[in-house]
Design a protein around this motif. Structure first.
Motif, mmCIF file in Angstrom:
data_model
loop_
_atom_site.group_PDB
_atom_site.id
_atom_site.type_symbol
_atom_site.label_atom_id
_atom_site.label_comp_id
_atom_site.label_asym_id
_atom_site.label_seq_id
_atom_site.Cartn_x
_atom_site.Cartn_y
_atom_site.Cartn_z
ATOM 1 N N ALA A 1 1.254 -1.064 -0.153
ATOM 2 C CA ALA A 1 0.369 0.002 0.694
ATOM 3 C C ALA A 1 0.906 1.623 0.037
ATOM 4 C CB ALA A 1 -1.199 0.008 1.335
ATOM 5 N N GLU A 2 0.442 1.929 -0.740
ATOM 6 C CA GLU A 2 1.238 3.963 -0.750
ATOM 7 C C GLU A 2 0.110 4.663 -0.626
ATOM 8 O OE1 GLU A 2 4.876 3.454 -3.707
ATOM 9 O OE2 GLU A 2 2.827 2.444 -5.081
ATOM 10 N N LEU A 3 1.005 5.277 0.059
ATOM 11 C CA LEU A 3 0.119 6.818 0.466
ATOM 12 C C LEU A 3 0.217 7.735 -0.472
ATOM 13 C CD1 LEU A 3 -2.947 7.720 1.748
ATOM 14 C CD2 LEU A 3 -1.283 8.949 3.550
ATOM 15 N N TRP A 4 -0.442 8.742 -1.016
ATOM 16 C CA TRP A 4 -0.030 9.973 -1.696
ATOM 17 C C TRP A 4 -0.929 11.153 -1.557
ATOM 18 C CZ3 TRP A 4 3.592 8.811 -5.689
ATOM 19 C CH2 TRP A 4 4.163 7.412 -5.854
ATOM 20 N N ARG A 5 -0.021 12.657 -1.593
ATOM 21 C CA ARG A 5 -0.784 13.681 -1.268
ATOM 22 C C ARG A 5 -0.137 14.201 -2.361
ATOM 23 N NH1 ARG A 5 -3.110 13.703 3.428
ATOM 24 N NH2 ARG A 5 -2.493 12.727 4.980
#
Length: 269
Positions: free
Chosen positions: A140-144
């Motif tokens: 999982a990757e969190l991007w902003r």
């Protein structure tokens, strides 16, 4: 949007507030990764930026512990341990498609060379955050989203020898991915091919391996100035002139393995 990690238990459950079904239009812009989580791995320090402009993307990933190369004139001046560290970077660029909330990144150029498999992630939005979960791998990757004024545009480029590149901008920020000739068809990833070249002291092979660059920077009246690059000796250098996003022929600058600066012509495709 990452190389598949070893298969194991998947990341934890999704927050209930996340909703599926983002579209290609919804992921347009400049993104910065906040974290990567996979079984036995969590990464919050790698510097990762992604521009999605239309159907094209460019992605650059630089480890936080890259060695200091100040004082070197060229990549050829660097010891093997530093070249190995540089090979740990990642960069890729190509075309993007989103269908029913599932995104497929088709890589036209790839820093490490041959692909491990399809790059496919399910996308979920929550306010300004974008969560990506692997479809064929457990991660999982969190991007902003980063603030960026118009324009948002990208160009896929090709050189007369067939070498490919993608150049993207979001306001005054840019990402450039220029691939090594034949890298996608190679039989091994960049770190393995680098080890063979070092073991045989094959200068020609080293030149070919590093005949590529992924970088990010800012647009200025002089053109695109590099801030971070897979070749740190290029930081502060001109990547392309100011007309690169409108010219019929795009001139890209590069520094070869021996430190010589070159300017070559590329055609939008």
């Amino acid at each position: 949007m990452t190389a598949p990690p070893p298969a194991a238990d998947p990341p934890g459950p999704l927050p209930a507030s996340l909703a599926l079904e983002p579209t290609l239009q919804a992921v347009q812009g400049l993104w910065r990764r906040e974290w990567l989580r996979a079984p036995g791995q969590e990464d919050t320090t790698t510097e990762v930026h992604w521009i999605q402009a239309g159907r094209l993307h460019v992605d650059l990933r630089l480890p936080a512990d890259l060695p200091d190369v100040r004082g070197a004139r060229s990549l050829a001046d660097l010891p093997p341990r530093v070249l190995r560290a540089l090979a740990r970077s990642e960069g890729f660029a190509g075309a993007t498609a989103v269908e029913r909330g599932v995104c497929t990144w088709t890589r036209r150029v790839n820093w490490r060379g041959p692909l491990d498999g399809p790059d496919v992630g399910a996308l979920f939005f929550e306010e300004d955050a974008l969560l990506e979960r692997g479809v064929f791998a457990d991660y999982a990757e969190l991007w902003r989203r980063e603030p960026a004024a118009p324009p948002l545009v990208a160009r896929q480029l090709r050189r007369v020898d067939g070498q490919a590149a993608v150049l993207a901008r979001a306001g005054d920020r840019f990402l450039l991915g220029r691939g090594a000739p034949g890298a996608l068809a190679a039989l091994a990833a960049l770190p393995e091919r680098l080890e063979r070249a070092l073991a045989h002291r094959h200068r020609g092979a080293l030149r070919r391996l590093f005949d590529q660059e992924f970088c990010r920077g800012r647009l200025t009246p002089e053109g695109g100035i590099i801030e971070r690059s897979t070749n740190p000796l290029r930081e502060g250098a001109l990547a392309f002139p100011p007309d690169a996003f409108v010219a019929d022929t795009v001139r890209l600058t590069a520094q070869d393995f021996d430190g010589a600066t070159q300017t070559t012509s590329w055609i939008p495709v």
